[in-house]
Design a protein around this motif. Structure first.
Motif, PDB file in Angstrom:
ATOM      1  N   ARG A 170      10.722 -28.046  -5.283  1.00 47.75           N
ATOM      2  CA  ARG A 170       9.605 -28.572  -6.081  1.00 47.75           C
ATOM      3  C   ARG A 170       9.809 -28.123  -7.526  1.00 47.75           C
ATOM      4  O   ARG A 170       9.779 -26.939  -7.823  1.00 47.75           O
ATOM      5  CB  ARG A 170       8.257 -28.081  -5.543  1.00 47.75           C
ATOM      6  CG  ARG A 170       7.875 -28.681  -4.194  1.00 47.75           C
ATOM      7  CD  ARG A 170       6.456 -28.339  -3.789  1.00 47.75           C
ATOM      8  NE  ARG A 170       6.244 -26.894  -3.721  1.00 47.75           N
ATOM      9  CZ  ARG A 170       5.528 -26.195  -4.608  1.00 47.75           C
ATOM     10  NH1 ARG A 170       4.971 -26.796  -5.647  1.00 47.75           N
ATOM     11  NH2 ARG A 170       5.386 -24.893  -4.458  1.00 47.75           N
ATOM     12  N   TRP A 171      10.011 -29.075  -8.423  1.00 48.48           N
ATOM     13  CA  TRP A 171      10.358 -28.788  -9.807  1.00 48.48           C
ATOM     14  C   TRP A 171       9.337 -27.899 -10.497  1.00 48.48           C
ATOM     15  O   TRP A 171       9.685 -27.032 -11.300  1.00 48.48           O
ATOM     16  CB  TRP A 171      10.526 -30.112 -10.568  1.00 48.48           C
ATOM     17  CG  TRP A 171      10.996 -29.962 -11.972  1.00 48.48           C
ATOM     18  CD1 TRP A 171      10.278 -30.180 -13.122  1.00 48.48           C
ATOM     19  CD2 TRP A 171      12.309 -29.559 -12.412  1.00 48.48           C
ATOM     20  NE1 TRP A 171      11.050 -29.950 -14.232  1.00 48.48           N
ATOM     21  CE2 TRP A 171      12.297 -29.568 -13.815  1.00 48.48           C
ATOM     22  CE3 TRP A 171      13.477 -29.207 -11.739  1.00 48.48           C
ATOM     23  CZ2 TRP A 171      13.427 -29.233 -14.567  1.00 48.48           C
ATOM     24  CZ3 TRP A 171      14.592 -28.869 -12.479  1.00 48.48           C
ATOM     25  CH2 TRP A 171      14.558 -28.883 -13.869  1.00 48.48           C
ATOM     26  N   GLN A 172       8.050 -28.094 -10.183  1.00 50.43           N
ATOM     27  CA  GLN A 172       6.991 -27.358 -10.882  1.00 50.43           C
ATOM     28  C   GLN A 172       7.045 -25.855 -10.626  1.00 50.43           C
ATOM     29  O   GLN A 172       6.451 -25.073 -11.377  1.00 50.43           O
ATOM     30  CB  GLN A 172       5.609 -27.915 -10.480  1.00 50.43           C
ATOM     31  CG  GLN A 172       5.259 -29.232 -11.141  1.00 50.43           C
ATOM     32  CD  GLN A 172       6.090 -30.402 -10.624  1.00 50.43           C
ATOM     33  OE1 GLN A 172       6.588 -30.368  -9.492  1.00 50.43           O
ATOM     34  NE2 GLN A 172       6.243 -31.433 -11.443  1.00 50.43           N
ATOM     35  N   VAL A 173       7.776 -25.439  -9.585  1.00 47.92           N
ATOM     36  CA  VAL A 173       7.924 -24.006  -9.314  1.00 47.92           C
ATOM     37  C   VAL A 173       8.553 -23.296 -10.509  1.00 47.92           C
ATOM     38  O   VAL A 173       8.318 -22.107 -10.749  1.00 47.92           O
ATOM     39  CB  VAL A 173       8.769 -23.795  -8.034  1.00 47.92           C
ATOM     40  CG1 VAL A 173       9.145 -22.328  -7.853  1.00 47.92           C
ATOM     41  CG2 VAL A 173       8.015 -24.303  -6.819  1.00 47.92           C
ATOM     42  N   LEU A 174       9.324 -24.049 -11.316  1.00 49.08           N
ATOM     43  CA  LEU A 174       9.960 -23.456 -12.495  1.00 49.08           C
ATOM     44  C   LEU A 174       8.954 -23.049 -13.568  1.00 49.08           C
ATOM     45  O   LEU A 174       9.299 -22.329 -14.504  1.00 49.08           O
ATOM     46  CB  LEU A 174      10.981 -24.435 -13.083  1.00 49.08           C
ATOM     47  CG  LEU A 174      12.291 -24.550 -12.304  1.00 49.08           C
ATOM     48  CD1 LEU A 174      13.012 -25.841 -12.646  1.00 49.08           C
ATOM     49  CD2 LEU A 174      13.187 -23.354 -12.564  1.00 49.08           C
ATOM     50  N   GLU A 175       7.711 -23.510 -13.446  1.00 47.18           N
ATOM     51  CA  GLU A 175       6.677 -23.091 -14.391  1.00 47.18           C
ATOM     52  C   GLU A 175       6.286 -21.637 -14.183  1.00 47.18           C
ATOM     53  O   GLU A 175       5.686 -21.008 -15.044  1.00 47.18           O
ATOM     54  CB  GLU A 175       5.435 -23.982 -14.261  1.00 47.18           C
ATOM     55  CG  GLU A 175       5.663 -25.450 -14.605  1.00 47.18           C
ATOM     56  CD  GLU A 175       5.685 -25.731 -16.098  1.00 47.18           C
ATOM     57  OE1 GLU A 175       5.704 -24.759 -16.893  1.00 47.18           O
ATOM     58  OE2 GLU A 175       5.692 -26.918 -16.465  1.00 47.18           O
ATOM     59  N   THR A 176       6.620 -21.086 -13.020  1.00 51.40           N
ATOM     60  CA  THR A 176       6.310 -19.683 -12.743  1.00 51.40           C
ATOM     61  C   THR A 176       7.346 -18.792 -13.410  1.00 51.40           C
ATOM     62  O   THR A 176       8.359 -19.256 -13.912  1.00 51.40           O
ATOM     63  CB  THR A 176       6.308 -19.406 -11.227  1.00 51.40           C
ATOM     64  OG1 THR A 176       7.662 -19.425 -10.750  1.00 51.40           O
ATOM     65  CG2 THR A 176       5.490 -20.460 -10.479  1.00 51.40           C
ATOM     66  N   GLN A 177       7.121 -17.519 -13.356  1.00 53.56           N
ATOM     67  CA  GLN A 177       8.079 -16.553 -13.892  1.00 53.56           C
ATOM     68  C   GLN A 177       8.770 -15.803 -12.762  1.00 53.56           C
ATOM     69  O   GLN A 177       9.183 -14.657 -12.917  1.00 53.56           O
ATOM     70  CB  GLN A 177       7.355 -15.567 -14.825  1.00 53.56           C
ATOM     71  CG  GLN A 177       6.700 -16.221 -16.027  1.00 53.56           C
ATOM     72  CD  GLN A 177       7.701 -16.931 -16.918  1.00 53.56           C
ATOM     73  OE1 GLN A 177       8.765 -16.398 -17.231  1.00 53.56           O
ATOM     74  NE2 GLN A 177       7.368 -18.147 -17.335  1.00 53.56           N
ATOM     75  N   SER A 178       8.916 -16.472 -11.618  1.00 51.03           N
ATOM     76  CA  SER A 178       9.481 -15.836 -10.431  1.00 51.03           C
ATOM     77  C   SER A 178      10.939 -15.456 -10.645  1.00 51.03           C
ATOM     78  O   SER A 178      11.765 -16.283 -11.031  1.00 51.03           O
ATOM     79  CB  SER A 178       9.367 -16.795  -9.238  1.00 51.03           C
ATOM     80  OG  SER A 178      10.176 -16.365  -8.173  1.00 51.03           O
ATOM     81  N   GLU A 179      11.275 -14.203 -10.356  1.00 46.92           N
ATOM     82  CA  GLU A 179      12.660 -13.752 -10.460  1.00 46.92           C
ATOM     83  C   GLU A 179      13.536 -14.423  -9.414  1.00 46.92           C
ATOM     84  O   GLU A 179      14.713 -14.675  -9.650  1.00 46.92           O
ATOM     85  CB  GLU A 179      12.735 -12.233 -10.312  1.00 46.92           C
ATOM     86  CG  GLU A 179      12.307 -11.471 -11.555  1.00 46.92           C
ATOM     87  CD  GLU A 179      13.185 -11.803 -12.767  1.00 46.92           C
ATOM     88  OE1 GLU A 179      14.424 -11.837 -12.609  1.00 46.92           O
ATOM     89  OE2 GLU A 179      12.633 -12.039 -13.847  1.00 46.92           O
ATOM     90  N   LYS A 231      14.403 -17.823 -10.766  1.00 45.58           N
ATOM     91  CA  LYS A 231      15.376 -17.649 -11.840  1.00 45.58           C
ATOM     92  C   LYS A 231      16.762 -17.366 -11.278  1.00 45.58           C
ATOM     93  O   LYS A 231      17.759 -17.959 -11.733  1.00 45.58           O
ATOM     94  CB  LYS A 231      14.948 -16.504 -12.761  1.00 45.58           C
ATOM     95  CG  LYS A 231      15.901 -16.271 -13.934  1.00 45.58           C
ATOM     96  CD  LYS A 231      15.390 -15.161 -14.835  1.00 45.58           C
ATOM     97  CE  LYS A 231      16.355 -14.931 -15.991  1.00 45.58           C
ATOM     98  NZ  LYS A 231      15.879 -13.837 -16.897  1.00 45.58           N
ATOM     99  N   ARG A 232      16.840 -16.503 -10.297  1.00 44.15           N
ATOM    100  CA  ARG A 232      18.126 -16.166  -9.677  1.00 44.15           C
ATOM    101  C   ARG A 232      18.745 -17.403  -9.017  1.00 44.15           C
ATOM    102  O   ARG A 232      19.943 -17.656  -9.148  1.00 44.15           O
ATOM    103  CB  ARG A 232      17.930 -15.062  -8.638  1.00 44.15           C
ATOM    104  CG  ARG A 232      19.229 -14.450  -8.126  1.00 44.15           C
ATOM    105  CD  ARG A 232      18.965 -13.310  -7.143  1.00 44.15           C
ATOM    106  NE  ARG A 232      18.089 -12.300  -7.723  1.00 44.15           N
ATOM    107  CZ  ARG A 232      16.834 -12.076  -7.345  1.00 44.15           C
ATOM    108  NH1 ARG A 232      16.292 -12.815  -6.397  1.00 44.15           N
ATOM    109  NH2 ARG A 232      16.109 -11.134  -7.920  1.00 44.15           N
ATOM    110  N   GLN A 233      17.930 -18.191  -8.342  1.00 45.41           N
ATOM    111  CA  GLN A 233      18.404 -19.431  -7.725  1.00 45.41           C
ATOM    112  C   GLN A 233      18.938 -20.391  -8.779  1.00 45.41           C
ATOM    113  O   GLN A 233      19.984 -21.013  -8.602  1.00 45.41           O
ATOM    114  CB  GLN A 233      17.258 -20.086  -6.952  1.00 45.41           C
ATOM    115  CG  GLN A 233      17.595 -21.455  -6.374  1.00 45.41           C
ATOM    116  CD  GLN A 233      16.398 -22.102  -5.697  1.00 45.41           C
ATOM    117  OE1 GLN A 233      15.440 -21.424  -5.322  1.00 45.41           O
ATOM    118  NE2 GLN A 233      16.443 -23.408  -5.530  1.00 45.41           N
ATOM    119  N   SER A 234      18.230 -20.497  -9.888  1.00 45.58           N
ATOM    120  CA  SER A 234      18.605 -21.420 -10.955  1.00 45.58           C
ATOM    121  C   SER A 234      19.905 -21.018 -11.640  1.00 45.58           C
ATOM    122  O   SER A 234      20.603 -21.873 -12.200  1.00 45.58           O
ATOM    123  CB  SER A 234      17.481 -21.494 -11.996  1.00 45.58           C
ATOM    124  OG  SER A 234      16.275 -21.939 -11.415  1.00 45.58           O
TER     125      SER A 234
END
Length: 219
Positions: A140-149, A152-155
């Motif tokens: 889900r693209w909108q998950v990138l709006e979070t600051q989840s580490e 980020k690691r997945q990305s």
């Protein structure tokens, strides 16, 4: 982490695969498409540095108003190495070029460049929204709006989608373009396009119009 970018109404938008220091290859491709630096824009999928001959020149592209890049795992690795972590891992994965440069100059340019890099871009094209991340996008693209580490690691690092050949489309975005995973030729998995064609070994850097992925999805 996710940066929204408005439509370019004055010129064209292009996207390029992992540069890995291949500055001359990029310049040749831009000349081929008659890239206009006054109105066109170029988006990169990260990994500007390491392995190829001109990492400093590629990093310096972040100073150009027409050039945009998400952060790749090689930029993340280099930042950690310059701060005293992951030095051996960086050296074993293409970072030896730094030994021939002035370390404070490298550190300053790297810090300046990475500060301008988002983890993901969402670009309005007038025909749909195209996302860019270096490695794996979330489902889900909108998950990138979070600051989840974890996100980020997945990305930055993950190859799960490609290794499992997942065709499930990323929800909440029309298309996504990624690098990180070397492919012989650009390939689609669902609405995700892989464009890292291993320029540092293949001498084949991929440059495409940003909307090409939408053309492919439209059939």
């Amino acid at each position: 982490m996710l940066e929204h970018i408005a439509q370019n109404t004055q010129g064209r938008d292009f996207v390029v695969g992992d540069l890995h220091g291949e500055y001359d290859q990029l310049m040749a491709l831009l000349e081929e498409v008659q890239f206009d630096r006054t109105c066109d824009r170029l988006f990169a999928v990260g990994d500007l540095i390491d392995r190829g001959p001109d990492s400093m020149k590629c990093l310096a592209l972040m100073r150009e108003p027409w050039f945009f890049s998400v952060q790749g795992n090689h930029e993340a690795m280099a930042m950690k190495a310059m701060n005293g972590e992951m030095w051996h891992q960086w050296q074993e994965n293409g970072g030896r070029w730094v030994l021939k440069e002035n370390p404070p100059e490298v550190a300053a340019l790297l810090k300046e460049a990475v500060a301008k890099m988002a983890i993901a871009y969402e670009i309005e094209t007038g025909r749909g929204r195209v996302g860019i991340v270096h490695a794996d996008p979330p489902l889900r693209w909108q998950v990138l709006e979070t600051q989840s580490e974890d996100v980020k690691r997945q990305s930055l690092w993950s190859r799960k989608r490609y290794s499992k050949k997942l065709e499930t489309p990323v929800e909440g975005i029309d298309a996504v373009i990624v690098g990180h995973t070397i492919v012989a030729n650009p390939v689609m998995l669902g609405n995700v396009r892989y464009i890292d064609t291993g320029a540092f070994t293949s001498n084949k850097l991929t440059l495409e119009p940003l909307t090409h992925v939408l053309d492919l999805l439209a059939g």
